[in-house]
Design a protein around this motif. Structure first.
Motif, PDB file in Angstrom:
ATOM      1  N   UNK A 130       3.550   2.735   6.071  1.00 19.44           N
ATOM      2  CA  UNK A 130       2.599   1.729   6.516  1.00 19.44           C
ATOM      3  C   UNK A 130       1.266   2.301   6.960  1.00 19.44           C
ATOM      4  N   UNK A 131       1.293   3.445   7.628  1.00 18.66           N
ATOM      5  CA  UNK A 131       0.044   4.059   8.104  1.00 18.66           C
ATOM      6  C   UNK A 131      -0.860   4.415   6.925  1.00 18.66           C
ATOM      7  N   UNK A 132      -0.308   5.168   5.974  1.00 15.82           N
ATOM      8  CA  UNK A 132      -1.117   5.637   4.846  1.00 15.82           C
ATOM      9  C   UNK A 132      -1.583   4.475   3.967  1.00 15.82           C
ATOM     10  N   UNK A 133      -0.712   3.505   3.767  1.00 14.48           N
ATOM     11  CA  UNK A 133      -1.072   2.369   2.919  1.00 14.48           C
ATOM     12  C   UNK A 133      -2.209   1.573   3.557  1.00 14.48           C
ATOM     13  N   UNK A 134      -2.121   1.362   4.862  1.00 15.02           N
ATOM     14  CA  UNK A 134      -3.191   0.641   5.568  1.00 15.02           C
ATOM     15  C   UNK A 134      -4.501   1.418   5.508  1.00 15.02           C
ATOM     16  N   UNK A 135      -4.417   2.736   5.678  1.00 15.68           N
ATOM     17  CA  UNK A 135      -5.620   3.567   5.636  1.00 15.68           C
ATOM     18  C   UNK A 135      -6.261   3.522   4.255  1.00 15.68           C
ATOM     19  N   UNK A 136      -5.468   3.676   3.221  1.00 16.77           N
ATOM     20  CA  UNK A 136      -6.017   3.672   1.860  1.00 16.77           C
ATOM     21  C   UNK A 136      -6.631   2.314   1.530  1.00 16.77           C
ATOM     22  N   UNK A 137      -5.985   1.236   1.943  1.00 15.33           N
ATOM     23  CA  UNK A 137      -6.552  -0.096   1.704  1.00 15.33           C
ATOM     24  C   UNK A 137      -7.909  -0.244   2.389  1.00 15.33           C
ATOM     25  N   UNK A 138      -8.040   0.331   3.577  1.00 16.99           N
ATOM     26  CA  UNK A 138      -9.323   0.301   4.278  1.00 16.99           C
ATOM     27  C   UNK A 138     -10.368   1.108   3.514  1.00 16.99           C
ATOM     28  N   UNK A 139      -9.965   2.274   3.009  1.00 23.22           N
ATOM     29  CA  UNK A 139     -10.888   3.112   2.227  1.00 23.22           C
ATOM     30  C   UNK A 139     -11.334   2.383   0.957  1.00 23.22           C
TER      31      UNK A 139
END
Length: 417
Positions: free
Chosen positions: A140-149
């Motif tokens: 969840x952390x990485x997926x949320x970060x990538x979506x923000x990027x």
């Protein structure tokens, strides 16, 4: 994936090498293909490393993820590639916590690219993380970060001129051909490798230079056939590679093979050729450059092509950084609130436990009466007060801090000296 590493942001790392300290040959020795990527992700799961993904492009090889020690990430890259691990450690950079997060934003928006504003990198990040998710390594952390990027990349492209014009390695190849081959409309062009970079380069050549005499060669013939039919181009089977190499005047190589597939013997006795190797690792054998009638250009040389839009794009960097800062702060706020959510759920569970016990005690096997509600509610309130008071008494050195916090949370409005 279920891992054992702490999700403390301090343990989020990025380790990598890029064009700033390494040339294309060194980067090629640490490039990670799809098969190696799959094996690396299996290693990550075995080691219980969380949120791992790898970005391997012509400009960089980077690995992102949670680990107790970033050296764990270094070792995974080195196990999958042919490069020297000591060399990788000497040339690599390590960023952790918020610095690592900021780095991903800057990479994804083209601020850290060899060609400022490179728009292709965000698609490469999307593909890399999609592969990691498919293989059970994206949390969840990485997926949320990538979506923000991804969102920030789109905003910067739409709201700034950072990517004004077409900026990418593929377009740099077109600009070089424009300057170096003024009679390009009379040249026979061969593309070896009909992947994304190869397709983009040919489409740019057709749009900006008007070329039409293009032949496609790909190991999977149907890929070349489909693209050729869509754009009215010629294609040939891979088995005819030597013949097509001899026929062409300009050769674009974007095949991403693990070993060079364009060899010196292919050109012995041939006419003059200009070869552009867009692949990392190189797919043109180094011995080819020994032939006096062959000119060879690689991705590092392409990045030096004169670009009249560069100064204008550089002026857009502060705007881009401002957008990154705003959305990175939003992401960090989400991360902090997510940690608090665990505590709030525990408080809710504790309240539910007290509530259930008090209801059961009040019923005591008898029918529950409406007038009993006040007694139950009063006891629940008093038990919560007792829990807080007991904590304050036990932690005398923090008692003022606790009382102030309780006052703020419940908006009691009590003025404290």
């Amino acid at each position: 994936m279920q891992g054992s590493q702490s999700k403390d942001i301090a343990h989020y790392h990025i380790v990598g090498i890029n064009y700033k300290k390494t040339d294309a040959a060194i980067r090629g020795s640490f490039a990670i293909n799809q098969a190696q990527y799959g094996q690396l992700l299996e290693q990550a799961k075995t080691a219980y490393l969380d949120d791992v993904f790898v970005l391997s492009t012509c400009n960089r090889t980077e690995i992102y993820g949670f680990a107790e020690d970033p050296q764990q990430l270094v070792e995974m890259v080195c196990r999958q590639t042919e490069g020297d691990c000591n060399l990788f450690s000497q040339l690599s950079y390590v960023k952790s916590g918020e610095e690592a997060i900021k780095h991903l934003y800057q990479v994804g928006t083209g601020l850290d690219s060899q060609i400022l504003g490179d728009y292709e990198i965000i698609g490469q990040i999307r593909n890399a993380t999609r592969f990691a998710k498919t293989n059970g390594c994206l949390g969840g952390f990485q997926e949320r970060l990538v979506n923000s990027v991804l969102q920030v990349s789109k905003l910067i492209k739409n709201e700034t001129a950072l990517s004004a014009g077409t900026v990418s390695v593929a377009f740099a190849a077109v600009r070089m051909l424009e300057y170096k081959v003024p009679d390009i409309l009379n040249k026979k062009i061969l593309l070896v490798g009909v992947g994304k970079i190869g397709r983009n380069t040919i489409k740019n050549m057709m749009d900006y230079l008007g070329v039409a005499d293009v032949t496609l060669v790909n190991r999977t013939l149907s890929v070349a056939e489909d693209f050729a039919k869509e754009h009215g181009l010629r294609y040939a089977p891979y088995e005819n590679l030597k013949e097509e190499l001899n026929r062409a005047d300009i050769i674009l190589v974007a095949s991403n093979a693990p070993e060079p597939n364009i060899l010196k013997q292919h050109f012995e006795g041939s006419g003059p050729k200009l070869i552009i190797d867009l692949s990392i690792p190189f797919n043109v054998a180094p011995e080819v450059v020994e032939l006096p009638h062959i000119s060879l250009v690689n991705v590092d040389e392409l990045s030096k092509i004169q670009d009249e839009t560069l100064q204008m794009r550089q002026q857009e960097v502060p705007k881009a950084l401002s957008i990154i800062e705003e959305h990175m702060n939003e992401f960090l706020y989400w991360y902090k609130m997510r940690k608090h959510a665990v505590v709030l759920k525990a408080v809710k569970d504790k309240l539910q436990e007290i509530h259930t016990k008090e209801i059961q005690q009040q019923k005591n096997g008898a029918q529950y009466k409406l007038e009993d509600m006040e007694a139950v509610s009063s006891r629940i309130i008093q038990k919560m007060i007792n829990l807080m008071a007991g904590k304050v008494r036990r932690e005398t050195d923090k008692s003022d801090q606790y009382i102030s916090m309780i006052n703020d949370i419940f908006e009691a409005g009590v003025k404290q000296d």
